[in-house]
Design a protein around this motif. Structure first.
Motif, short mmCIF file in Angstrom:
data_model
loop_
_atom_site.label_atom_id
_atom_site.label_comp_id
_atom_site.label_asym_id
_atom_site.label_seq_id
_atom_site.Cartn_x
_atom_site.Cartn_y
_atom_site.Cartn_z
N UNK A 288 -20.53 42.50 -13.37
CA UNK A 288 -20.12 43.52 -12.41
C UNK A 288 -20.99 44.77 -12.50
N UNK A 289 -21.45 45.12 -13.68
CA UNK A 289 -22.36 46.25 -13.81
C UNK A 289 -23.63 46.00 -12.99
N UNK A 290 -24.16 44.81 -13.12
CA UNK A 290 -25.34 44.46 -12.34
C UNK A 290 -25.07 44.51 -10.84
N UNK A 291 -23.88 44.08 -10.45
CA UNK A 291 -23.51 44.07 -9.02
C UNK A 291 -23.38 45.51 -8.50
N UNK A 292 -22.82 46.41 -9.32
CA UNK A 292 -22.64 47.80 -8.89
C UNK A 292 -23.97 48.55 -8.87
N UNK A 293 -24.76 48.42 -9.92
CA UNK A 293 -25.99 49.20 -10.01
C UNK A 293 -27.12 48.64 -9.15
N UNK A 294 -27.15 47.34 -8.99
CA UNK A 294 -28.22 46.69 -8.23
C UNK A 294 -27.61 45.70 -7.25
N UNK A 295 -27.11 46.18 -6.10
CA UNK A 295 -26.45 45.28 -5.14
C UNK A 295 -27.39 44.13 -4.74
N UNK A 296 -26.88 42.91 -4.75
CA UNK A 296 -27.76 41.76 -4.58
C UNK A 296 -28.15 41.47 -3.14
N UNK A 297 -27.44 42.01 -2.17
CA UNK A 297 -27.71 41.66 -0.78
C UNK A 297 -28.19 42.89 -0.02
N UNK A 298 -29.10 42.67 0.90
CA UNK A 298 -29.59 43.74 1.75
C UNK A 298 -28.47 44.21 2.67
N UNK A 299 -28.26 45.49 2.73
CA UNK A 299 -27.22 46.03 3.59
C UNK A 299 -25.84 46.04 2.97
N UNK A 300 -25.72 45.63 1.70
CA UNK A 300 -24.41 45.66 1.05
C UNK A 300 -24.10 47.08 0.59
N UNK A 301 -22.88 47.31 0.18
CA UNK A 301 -22.41 48.65 -0.18
C UNK A 301 -23.20 49.20 -1.35
N UNK A 302 -23.63 50.44 -1.23
CA UNK A 302 -24.35 51.13 -2.29
C UNK A 302 -23.43 52.18 -2.91
N UNK A 303 -23.31 52.16 -4.22
CA UNK A 303 -22.47 53.13 -4.92
C UNK A 303 -23.23 54.44 -5.05
N UNK A 304 -22.51 55.55 -4.87
CA UNK A 304 -23.07 56.87 -5.11
C UNK A 304 -22.96 57.14 -6.61
N UNK A 305 -24.09 57.20 -7.27
CA UNK A 305 -24.09 57.22 -8.72
C UNK A 305 -23.74 58.57 -9.33
N UNK A 306 -23.53 59.58 -8.51
CA UNK A 306 -23.14 60.89 -9.02
C UNK A 306 -21.77 61.33 -8.53
N UNK A 307 -21.07 60.50 -7.81
CA UNK A 307 -19.76 60.85 -7.26
C UNK A 307 -18.66 60.56 -8.27
N UNK A 308 -17.86 61.58 -8.58
CA UNK A 308 -16.79 61.42 -9.57
C UNK A 308 -15.73 60.42 -9.08
N UNK A 309 -15.42 60.41 -7.79
CA UNK A 309 -14.42 59.49 -7.26
C UNK A 309 -14.87 58.03 -7.46
N UNK A 310 -16.14 57.78 -7.28
CA UNK A 310 -16.64 56.42 -7.47
C UNK A 310 -16.61 56.04 -8.94
N UNK A 311 -16.79 57.01 -9.81
CA UNK A 311 -16.67 56.72 -11.24
C UNK A 311 -15.23 56.35 -11.59
N UNK A 312 -14.28 57.02 -10.98
CA UNK A 312 -12.87 56.69 -11.21
C UNK A 312 -12.53 55.31 -10.65
#
Length: 135
Positions: free
Chosen positions: A99-123
């Protein structure tokens, strides 16, 4: 890290083929490999984003739980609960790694990208980990 897990695999094969090695060496080798993995991931966090640090810190907790589970199984080798606990934490570590790999490096083009500095996404990531504990 891979060399330590390779030594663990060789130790497991020697135990399986009943070579004369010290007793419980398979537990010692896997705990050593997990300790090496723990230390490498602990010092892998420098200069990372907040989300990346959080994900890897949660992975450290899963690795530590694996070490404790193997140590408990070493102490109580006939306990089915210890064996189940070990299997559970190994599965938790492996799936969280995935899941870490899926969150940090999304495998598909156009898939959801996590905002790596957003506190809500960290929660949200923390919530996913806690939900994964009960999966």
């Amino acid at each position: 890290m891979f060399s330590f897990f390779g030594v663990n695999a060789i130790t497991d094969m020697l135990v399986y083929f009943k070579w004369p090695i010290p007793p419980n060496m398979e537990y010692a080798s896997v705990i050593l490999a997990l300790m090496c993995e723990y230390l490498l991931f602990m010092f892998h966090l420098h200069g990372r984003t907040d989300l990346d640090v959080l994900l890897h810190t949660l992975l450290l907790h899963a690795i530590a739980a694996c070490m404790v589970a193997f140590a408990l199984e070493l102490k109580y080798p006939d306990s089915i609960l210890c064996a189940l606990r070990r299997a559970y934490f190994i599965l938790l570590q492996g799936t969280w790694f995935w899941l870490i790999g899926w969150i940090l490096y999304p495998p598909f083009e156009g898939s959801y990208r996590w905002d790596k500095d957003d506190h809500k996404q960290m929660m949200i990531a923390t919530m996913i980990f806690t939900q994964w504990l009960y999966f």
